[in-house]
Design an enzyme around this catalytic site. Structure first.
Site, PDB file in Angstrom:
ATOM      1  N   SER A   1       3.692  40.144  15.127  1.00  0.00           N
ATOM      2  CA  SER A   1       4.030  39.081  14.171  1.00  0.00           C
ATOM      3  C   SER A   1       4.228  37.744  14.858  1.00  0.00           C
ATOM      4  O   SER A   1       4.743  37.672  15.968  1.00  0.00           O
ATOM      5  CB  SER A   1       5.302  39.458  13.407  1.00  0.00           C
ATOM      6  OG  SER A   1       5.539  38.506  12.392  1.00  0.00           O
TER       7      SER A   1
ATOM      8  N   GLU B   1      10.522  45.884   0.191  1.00  0.00           N
ATOM      9  CA  GLU B   1      11.525  44.803   0.235  1.00  0.00           C
ATOM     10  C   GLU B   1      12.866  45.286  -0.317  1.00  0.00           C
ATOM     11  O   GLU B   1      13.920  44.891   0.169  1.00  0.00           O
ATOM     12  CB  GLU B   1      11.036  43.611  -0.599  1.00  0.00           C
ATOM     13  CG  GLU B   1      10.122  42.644   0.154  1.00  0.00           C
ATOM     14  CD  GLU B   1      10.916  41.620   0.963  1.00  0.00           C
ATOM     15  OE1 GLU B   1      11.319  41.954   2.104  1.00  0.00           O
ATOM     16  OE2 GLU B   1      11.111  40.505   0.482  1.00  0.00           O
TER      17      GLU B   1
ATOM     18  N   ASP C   1       9.096  36.573  -2.350  1.00  0.00           N
ATOM     19  CA  ASP C   1       8.545  36.570  -0.986  1.00  0.00           C
ATOM     20  C   ASP C   1       7.305  37.463  -0.882  1.00  0.00           C
ATOM     21  O   ASP C   1       6.277  37.056  -0.325  1.00  0.00           O
ATOM     22  CB  ASP C   1       9.600  37.046   0.028  1.00  0.00           C
ATOM     23  CG  ASP C   1      10.740  36.056   0.193  1.00  0.00           C
ATOM     24  OD1 ASP C   1      10.734  35.022  -0.498  1.00  0.00           O
ATOM     25  OD2 ASP C   1      11.642  36.320   1.012  1.00  0.00           O
TER      26      ASP C   1
END
Ligand code: ATP
Ligand code: MEV
Ligand code: MG
Length: 442
Positions: free
Chosen positions: A137, A194, A205
């Site tokens: 990431s 999430e 998001d």
């Protein structure tokens, strides 16, 4: 069989927290990504039958035997990729126990929830198959740029791409987008992930990470926004760690203590987000110059920040960023869950590069990190096959061209050069972050 999926992080321009309580919010994808590589192993490759997880940036590798997963979750023996389902409290307990067996270092304890979410998504979508999952990431974790959502979206995208529900041409053809209905399915699964990480997410998001662009979001519904003006935001990471789940819970507790006052705060934020989206979308013309539009956006950001302070999610480090940028007549607000993490500052179109340089230097002298990311780009994308297979013709062409120009570059050098440009999106995006050191690009 191998697939890679990448999903972007996000900034919230207005409405974080209030969106959990039904207000409108405005968010945009940014060009920093989380990438998941999923390799399903055939019987001959699988050896002892392991599910392996490599978190490359952190240098962690975890693995579970399929036998052990079956033992802990005996009821979950069939996958159901087309039916996104919430993880029950009992299953979550078993997943947490599987994660605990990995002895994650104390300092990285926040990772637990992400890994439980990964196990839930993996088992529900792919079932009990041996595989290797590799995660990289560009996003700082737990900083307000939507790392948890990008992780869940990239993971759900990769898992669904190799499931029966998406009928895709598996031949290598570079980065591809899913169709609308597949994206909706990814988004629903990512929302379930999430929920494991955040407790009570609004879904903004994962939605902006899945679909990309700039969106207005209210009660689970998104509307795409087309910006009628260039929008440049400086992102300052205070590097103060925090946890979205705890901050969201804190706002809910304050709401139950002061329901009427908080309802007025959420309603004010709803108006701010709606007005912001109108200003952003309105075209620049003689009656409304770009500077006037920027002034309005700045005022709305300041108002939203004031209300976030009312909700109790600001932090001393955020206040330091606000004070520093205010000295240069720039407006800022926290983005994401707050409590530390990242702050947005509008960079007006006519602001001189010298001023931007000075602000960044001062912010960095406080120990903060600054970056400028592209706003409103693509959402989830997937890519089949190993990276170099479909790129080989390009590499050979480059070698040919260089030879004809008299350069002494061999194929290996070209390949390394090409790989550092394209292979990990993380590499190209770290180049992007490096731009902050050279603010002449601002
Ligand atoms: N690349 C990753 N690998 C493993 N876990 C991750 C990764 N990215 C995010 N996570 C999980 O998400 C958690 C951070 O999520 P959190 O919601 O608290 O912050 P954020 O998503 O970065 O910020 P915000 O929700 O405010 O936008 C991490 O502690 C981890 O559990
Ligand atoms: C704080 C919050 O509003 C945004 C986090 O990026 C939580 C959510 O909407 O799920
Ligand atoms: Mg998050």
């Amino acid at each position: 069989m191998e697939v890679r999926a990448r999903a972007p992080g996000k900034i919230i321009l207005s409405g974080e927290h209030s969106v959990v309580h039904g207000s409108t919010a405005v968010a945009a994808a940014i060009d920093l990504y989380t990438q998941v590589t999923l390799r399903l192993l055939s019987d001959s490759e699988s050896g002892e039958g392991l599910l392996k997880l490599q978190l490359k940036d952190m240098g962690f590798e975890f693995s579970w035997s399929i036998r052990r997963i079956k033992e802990m979750l005996p009821d979950l023996n069939t996958s159901h990729p087309s039916q996104p389902m919430a993880c029950s409290p009992e299953s979550l307990k078993s997943l947490d126990a599987l994660v605990e067996e990995q002895n994650i270092p104390e300092a990285k304890v926040g990772l637990d929830a992400g890994i439980s979410a990964l196990l839930w998504l993996y088992i529900s979508i792919q079932g009990l198959k041996p595989a290797t999952v590799i995660v990289t990431s560009d996003l700082p974790l737990g900083s307000g740029l939507g790392s948890s959502a990008a992780f869940c979206v990239a993971l759900s995208g990769a898992l669904l791409a190799l499931s029966d529900v998406t009928k895709l041409d598996l031949s290598p053809q570079g980065w591809l987008s899913f169709g609308e209905s597949e994206l909706e399915l990814v988004n629903k699964w990512a929302f379930e992930g999430e929920k494991i990480i955040h407790g009570k997410p609004s879904g903004i998001d994962n939605t902006v990470s899945t679909f990309g662009n700039m969106i207005m979001f209210k009660s689970g519904k998104l509307t795409c926004i087309k910006s009628g003006m260039p929008l440049r935001m400086l992102i300052t990471n205070t590097k103060v760690g925090r946890n979205t789940k705890a901050l969201v819970a804190g706002v809910s507790e304050r709401t139950s203590r002061h329901p009427d006052a908080m309802s007025a705060v959420f309603s004010a934020v709803d108006h701010i987000s709606k007005e912001l989206s109108t200003v952003i979308q309105s075209p620049v013309h003689e009656d409304l110059s770009i500077t006037e539009k920027e002034n309005k956006i700045e005022e709305l950001m300041e108002m939203n920040q004031g209300l976030l302070q009312c909700m109790g999610v600001s932090h001393a480090s955020i206040e330091t960023v606000l004070r520093t940028t205010m000295k240069y007549k720039l407006s800022s607000k926290l983005t994401g869950a707050g409590g530390g993490g990242c702050v947005l500052t509008l960079v007006p179109t006519l602001l001189s590069g010298t001023v931007v340089d000075k602000v960044i230097t001062e912010l960095k002298s406080c120990g903060f990190q600054c970056l400028i990311a592209g706003i409103g780009g693509k959402g989830l994308e997937i890519c089949f096959g190993r990276i170099f297979r479909h790129c080989f013709p390009v590499i050979l062409k480059l070698v040919d061209q260089s030879a004809s120009l008299g350069f002494e570059t061999n194929a290996t050098q070209w390949f390394e050069h090409w790989r550092s440009d394209h292979a990990g999106q993380s590499e190209s995006a770290s180049a992007n972050i490096a731009v902050d050191a050279n603010t002449s690009n601002v």
